[in-house]
Design a protein around this motif. Structure first.
Motif, PDB file in Angstrom:
ATOM      1  N   TRP A  84      11.444   4.708 -16.735  1.00 20.52           N
ATOM      2  CA  TRP A  84      11.687   4.860 -18.172  1.00 20.52           C
ATOM      3  C   TRP A  84      10.591   5.712 -18.807  1.00 20.52           C
ATOM      4  O   TRP A  84      10.866   6.651 -19.564  1.00 20.52           O
ATOM      5  N   ILE A  85       9.346   5.398 -18.494  1.00 19.60           N
ATOM      6  CA  ILE A  85       8.210   6.095 -19.096  1.00 19.60           C
ATOM      7  C   ILE A  85       8.144   7.549 -18.631  1.00 19.60           C
ATOM      8  O   ILE A  85       7.934   8.474 -19.436  1.00 19.60           O
ATOM      9  N   PHE A  86       8.319   7.793 -17.355  1.00 21.12           N
ATOM     10  CA  PHE A  86       8.222   9.168 -16.865  1.00 21.12           C
ATOM     11  C   PHE A  86       9.408  10.006 -17.314  1.00 21.12           C
ATOM     12  O   PHE A  86       9.274  11.226 -17.490  1.00 21.12           O
ATOM     13  N   PHE A 100       0.828  -1.205   0.000  1.00 22.28           N
ATOM     14  CA  PHE A 100       0.000   0.000   0.000  1.00 22.28           C
ATOM     15  C   PHE A 100       0.865   1.260   0.000  1.00 22.28           C
ATOM     16  O   PHE A 100       0.529   2.245  -0.655  1.00 22.28           O
ATOM     17  N   VAL A 101       1.968   1.228   0.707  1.00 19.47           N
ATOM     18  CA  VAL A 101       2.881   2.371   0.702  1.00 19.47           C
ATOM     19  C   VAL A 101       3.439   2.595  -0.699  1.00 19.47           C
ATOM     20  O   VAL A 101       3.541   3.734  -1.179  1.00 19.47           O
ATOM     21  N   ARG A 102       3.806   1.514  -1.397  1.00 24.13           N
ATOM     22  CA  ARG A 102       4.295   1.655  -2.772  1.00 24.13           C
ATOM     23  C   ARG A 102       3.228   2.241  -3.671  1.00 24.13           C
ATOM     24  O   ARG A 102       3.522   3.028  -4.579  1.00 24.13           O
ATOM     25  N   PHE A 103       1.977   1.853  -3.457  1.00 27.32           N
ATOM     26  CA  PHE A 103       0.893   2.407  -4.268  1.00 27.32           C
ATOM     27  C   PHE A 103       0.737   3.910  -4.029  1.00 27.32           C
ATOM     28  O   PHE A 103       0.485   4.671  -4.968  1.00 27.32           O
ATOM     29  N   ILE A 104       0.883   4.351  -2.793  1.00 25.62           N
ATOM     30  CA  ILE A 104       0.803   5.782  -2.489  1.00 25.62           C
ATOM     31  C   ILE A 104       1.923   6.538  -3.197  1.00 25.62           C
ATOM     32  O   ILE A 104       1.709   7.617  -3.770  1.00 25.62           O
ATOM     33  N   TRP A 105       3.125   5.980  -3.181  1.00 25.63           N
ATOM     34  CA  TRP A 105       4.230   6.611  -3.901  1.00 25.63           C
ATOM     35  C   TRP A 105       3.938   6.665  -5.398  1.00 25.63           C
ATOM     36  O   TRP A 105       4.231   7.662  -6.073  1.00 25.63           O
ATOM     37  N   PHE A 106       3.390   5.598  -5.931  1.00 28.06           N
ATOM     38  CA  PHE A 106       3.055   5.545  -7.356  1.00 28.06           C
ATOM     39  C   PHE A 106       2.040   6.625  -7.715  1.00 28.06           C
ATOM     40  O   PHE A 106       2.194   7.336  -8.719  1.00 28.06           O
ATOM     41  N   CYS A 107       1.004   6.760  -6.918  1.00 29.36           N
ATOM     42  CA  CYS A 107      -0.013   7.784  -7.162  1.00 29.36           C
ATOM     43  C   CYS A 107       0.588   9.185  -7.063  1.00 29.36           C
ATOM     44  O   CYS A 107       0.214  10.083  -7.839  1.00 29.36           O
ATOM     45  N   THR A 108       1.521   9.371  -6.134  1.00 26.94           N
ATOM     46  CA  THR A 108       2.171  10.676  -6.000  1.00 26.94           C
ATOM     47  C   THR A 108       2.950  11.030  -7.259  1.00 26.94           C
ATOM     48  O   THR A 108       2.877  12.161  -7.759  1.00 26.94           O
ATOM     49  N   ALA A 109       3.702  10.065  -7.795  1.00 24.06           N
ATOM     50  CA  ALA A 109       4.460  10.313  -9.029  1.00 24.06           C
ATOM     51  C   ALA A 109       3.532  10.621 -10.192  1.00 24.06           C
ATOM     52  O   ALA A 109       3.794  11.534 -10.995  1.00 24.06           O
ATOM     53  N   LEU A 110       2.445   9.878 -10.306  1.00 25.41           N
ATOM     54  CA  LEU A 110       1.498  10.106 -11.396  1.00 25.41           C
ATOM     55  C   LEU A 110       0.824  11.461 -11.255  1.00 25.41           C
ATOM     56  O   LEU A 110       0.598  12.177 -12.243  1.00 25.41           O
ATOM     57  N   PHE A 111       0.514  11.842 -10.034  1.00 29.02           N
ATOM     58  CA  PHE A 111      -0.122  13.136  -9.784  1.00 29.02           C
ATOM     59  C   PHE A 111       0.816  14.285 -10.167  1.00 29.02           C
ATOM     60  O   PHE A 111       0.396  15.275 -10.779  1.00 29.02           O
ATOM     61  N   ILE A 112       2.096  14.158  -9.831  1.00 27.48           N
ATOM     62  CA  ILE A 112       3.070  15.197 -10.187  1.00 27.48           C
ATOM     63  C   ILE A 112       3.189  15.315 -11.702  1.00 27.48           C
ATOM     64  O   ILE A 112       3.255  16.418 -12.256  1.00 27.48           O
ATOM     65  N   GLY A 113       3.213  14.166 -12.390  1.00 25.23           N
ATOM     66  CA  GLY A 113       3.291  14.196 -13.842  1.00 25.23           C
ATOM     67  C   GLY A 113       2.098  14.893 -14.472  1.00 25.23           C
ATOM     68  O   GLY A 113       2.244  15.669 -15.429  1.00 25.23           O
ATOM     69  N   MET A 114       0.904  14.637 -13.957  1.00 22.54           N
ATOM     70  CA  MET A 114      -0.287  15.289 -14.503  1.00 22.54           C
ATOM     71  C   MET A 114      -0.310  16.782 -14.181  1.00 22.54           C
ATOM     72  O   MET A 114      -0.750  17.599 -14.993  1.00 22.54           O
ATOM     73  N   MET A 115       0.189  17.139 -13.007  1.00 14.65           N
ATOM     74  CA  MET A 115       0.196  18.548 -12.622  1.00 14.65           C
ATOM     75  C   MET A 115       1.179  19.358 -13.442  1.00 14.65           C
ATOM     76  O   MET A 115       1.021  20.575 -13.594  1.00 14.65           O
ATOM     77  N   ALA A 116       2.194  18.697 -14.001  1.00 12.15           N
ATOM     78  CA  ALA A 116       3.241  19.421 -14.715  1.00 12.15           C
ATOM     79  C   ALA A 116       2.670  20.207 -15.883  1.00 12.15           C
ATOM     80  O   ALA A 116       2.961  21.399 -16.053  1.00 12.15           O
ATOM     81  N   TYR A 117       1.851  19.555 -16.711  1.00  7.97           N
ATOM     82  CA  TYR A 117       1.358  20.272 -17.880  1.00  7.97           C
ATOM     83  C   TYR A 117       0.217  21.223 -17.521  1.00  7.97           C
ATOM     84  O   TYR A 117      -0.021  22.219 -18.221  1.00  7.97           O
ATOM     85  N   VAL A 118      -0.496  20.962 -16.416  1.00  3.55           N
ATOM     86  CA  VAL A 118      -1.515  21.923 -15.974  1.00  3.55           C
ATOM     87  C   VAL A 118      -0.857  23.210 -15.491  1.00  3.55           C
ATOM     88  O   VAL A 118      -1.273  24.324 -15.862  1.00  3.55           O
TER      89      VAL A 118
END
Length: 629
Positions: A417-419, A342-360
């Protein structure tokens, strides 16, 4: 429905029965086509320790596992049916459920790899922006966005990406143009979850129904804004649509988080130890339902004074107090302990959220700048380089979150790699947007000398052992030198890929938008000198471009087209020089490492293509001028 995610579920512990398979997220992936070939994430870095998974095994005999043999079917059903089935199977094995052998065959040849990774994303993005809009003439008494623009020393203030020249059909924009944009964004999120090996949709509903519901919400939501005249001005701002897309992209994260909470994935003690497990723990003689650390458990729980009966047998009193103690202790642990998955999932969501916020953030930042022109030199320099620094800081932060070693937060090399590709292409779209406002060949030459010099000098420098030692001394990097150099080689390939796909899209877009029917929808590519008294940069994926001074002489379509092509050729040569230096100095095969990555993690191919299309769409969407009829 075909299975989008095929994986073998592992355990939540750091260890595994198959330690040789790579940890992608919550699950440990086992290659389907080459079970005997493994990749390990050691505690010190990424390694392929002589496991028969080098270039020969992936690009040689391993291909036979994925060969498609339909000769018998062709004899029975005809050549057309056999060819159709082969094509459908290829699409499934390459894009829906990518297989190692099929992806390895595609990326082995340079021209196939170039077509799939560079030409295809650029072609999809250009075709999307070339969709002809139904257009209408502007009313004579209208001004931009229904607002009166403040006067400036230059007269009527024109935004950096031009004024709206036509009105467009709202329903075509919503259902076709914006609808395809949102579908690509949802596919990007889905493919990233795919690499993480987690379904984000409810199992009871399934993927088609869930994504269809979200797509319908994305279409219905903006309708009231258009239907009420009081709110129509909101629809004329690109930032409003970008923010709505951000909300749509966040829905898979919210759904996945809700599913995990509903299944109590955030609780560490969902199930008690079995009787067999308890034999090998202290819980067998203490009466606890789960194992507790010795320092957190009393040798003998204190007897409750409030319920103490002096006439009762001693063992009865102790048994009663032990039951209450165990229940309270287990409840306390359920509230305090979060499992590693669950902790890894929270980190994953944080990274994805930062990526989405970048272009906004970038889109909002650019929109404010372009609507408050003119700016002096100090303001422009601060704006441009603050955004460049922001992109690189966000890239570094997400890279740190994802990590590359098992046990480091998410610990996923493929996600990193993807990010890395996502942020690298985000930066390159900023560079390409600049080219549409350069005014002389000398400016192209100056820009290219700076870019190529930095690449040729800094590329090998950051690969060197002294530089790695400095990063280690500063506690910035904890990888071994070999693992660190592999990451640097990966970054060189990703930079070259970003340069090529962004330039292809830029050249294709200025062609179809300058000569096509959507020229007035994208006035930024109209190349009208009289409408830009000073060179003004647009946002590229929400990012600005350097304003280049000049009188406007030579500023035209031909200069931009041919000078950009020469610049691209120089970038290819600079990339080739860097690869030769890395090979001669450190025996690092940049292309070979990239081929192995793509073949080892076949999901990188479709995910990378979707990510590139999404970022390129952001660049084009940000310079469209929206005025609805």
């Amino acid at each position: 429905m075909p299975s989008f995610f095929t994986f073998q579920q592992g355990t939540e512990s750091r260890g595994s029965n198959n330690e040789s398979s790579p940890l992608l997220g919550r699950f440990r992936a086992v290659p389907r086509n080459q079970r005997n070939s493994v990749v390990t994430f050691s505690q010190t870095g990424f390694s392929r320790p002589g496991l028969g998974l080098g270039y020969d095994s992936i690009f040689g005999d391993g291909e036979r596992d994925g060969e498609v043999g339909d000769e018998g079917e062709e004899g029975e059903e005809g050549e057309e049916t056999g060819a159709l089935r082969r094509w459908a199977r290829l699409m499934r094995d390459l894009w829906i459920e990518p297989k190692q052998a099929v992806v390895a065959r595609v990326v082995r040849k340079w021209w196939k790899r170039w077509l799939v990774l560079a030409v295809l994303p650029a072609l999809l993005a250009v075709a999307w922006c070339a969709l002809p809009f139904p257009q209408y003439e502007l009313p004579d008494d209208d001004d931009d966005d229904g607002l009166v623009l403040k006067p400036s020393p230059l007269g009527h203030k024109i935004p950096g990406h031009g004024e709206a020249r036509v009105e467009i059909n709202f329903w075509f924009f919503l259902f076709v143009y914006y609808g395809l944009y949102n579908i690509t964004a949802l596919m990007w999120i889905t493919k990233v979850f795919n690499i993480y090996s987690l379904n984000w949709w409810p199992q009871s509903l399934g993927f088609p129904l869930t994504v269809s519901v979200i797509a319908v919400i994305s279409i219905i939501g903006p309708m009231p804004i258009y239907c009420f005249p009081q709110t129509l001005f909101i629809a004329h701002h690109n930032t409003s649509w970008i923010c709505w897309t951000f909300f749509i992209m966040s829905m898979p994260l919210i759904i996945a988080f809700a599913i995990l909470l509903n299944h109590e994935r955030h609780l560490g003690l969902r199930h008690s130890l079995s009787e067999t497990q308890r034999i090998f723990t202290s819980s067998w003689w203490t009466g606890d339902s789960d194992t507790l650390s010795a320092r957190d458990r009393a040798r003998r729980p204190p007897a409750s004074q409030g319920t103490f009966d002096p006439d009762a047998p001693l063992d009865v009193v102790l048994a009663s107090d032990m039951t209450n103690y165990t229940r309270e202790r287990a409840l306390t642990l359920r509230k305090r302990w979060l499992p590693a998955s669950f902790v890894r999932f929270i980190w994953f969501c944080t990274a994805l959220f930062i990526g989405m916020m970048a272009y906004v953030l970038g889109e909002s930042y650019a929109e404010i700048y372009l609507r408050t022109l003119p700016h002096n030199t100090i303001e422009t320099i601060f704006y441009v380089y603050s955004w460049v620094i922001t992109v690189h800081l966000l890239d570094g932060l997400v890279g740190w979150i994802l990590g590359g070693n098992e046990g480091q937060r998410v610990g996923s090399y493929p996600l990193g790699w993807i990010f890395k590709l996502y942020f690298s292409l985000t930066y390159q779209t900023y560079v390409r947007a600049l080219y549409a406002r350069l005014r002389s060949p000398a400016q192209f030459v100056f820009l290219q000398i700076l870019s190529s010099s930095f690449l040729i000098i800094l590329g090998p420098l950051t690969m060197s052992a002294p530089f790695h030692s400095l990063l280690t001394l500063l506690s910035i990097n904890g990888q071994t030198l070999q693992s660190y150099q592999k990451f640097c080689a990966r970054n060189v390939f990703i930079r070259s890929l970003s340069e090529s796909v962004s330039m292809l899209t830029f050249l294709g877009s200025i062609l179809v938008l300058h000569y096509g029917s959507n020229k007035d929808v994208y006035p930024y590519f109209a190349f009208d000198q009289e409408q830009t008294p000073t060179p003004v940069p647009p946002p590229g994926n929400g990012s600005p471009a350097l304003p280049i001074g000049g009188s406007g002489e030579g500023y035209n379509f031909q200069l931009t087209l041919y000078a950009s092509m020469v610049t691209w050729a120089c970038e290819i040569v600079a990339g080739w020089i860097v690869r030769r230096i890395l090979w001669l100095g450190w025996k690092m095969d940049v292309t070979g490492e990239a081929r192995t990555d793509l073949a080892m993690w076949p999901e990188l191919l479709p995910t990378g293509v979707i990510v590139m299309v999404h970022v390129l769409q952001n660049m084009l969407f940000s310079i469209a001028r929206l005025r609805f009829h």
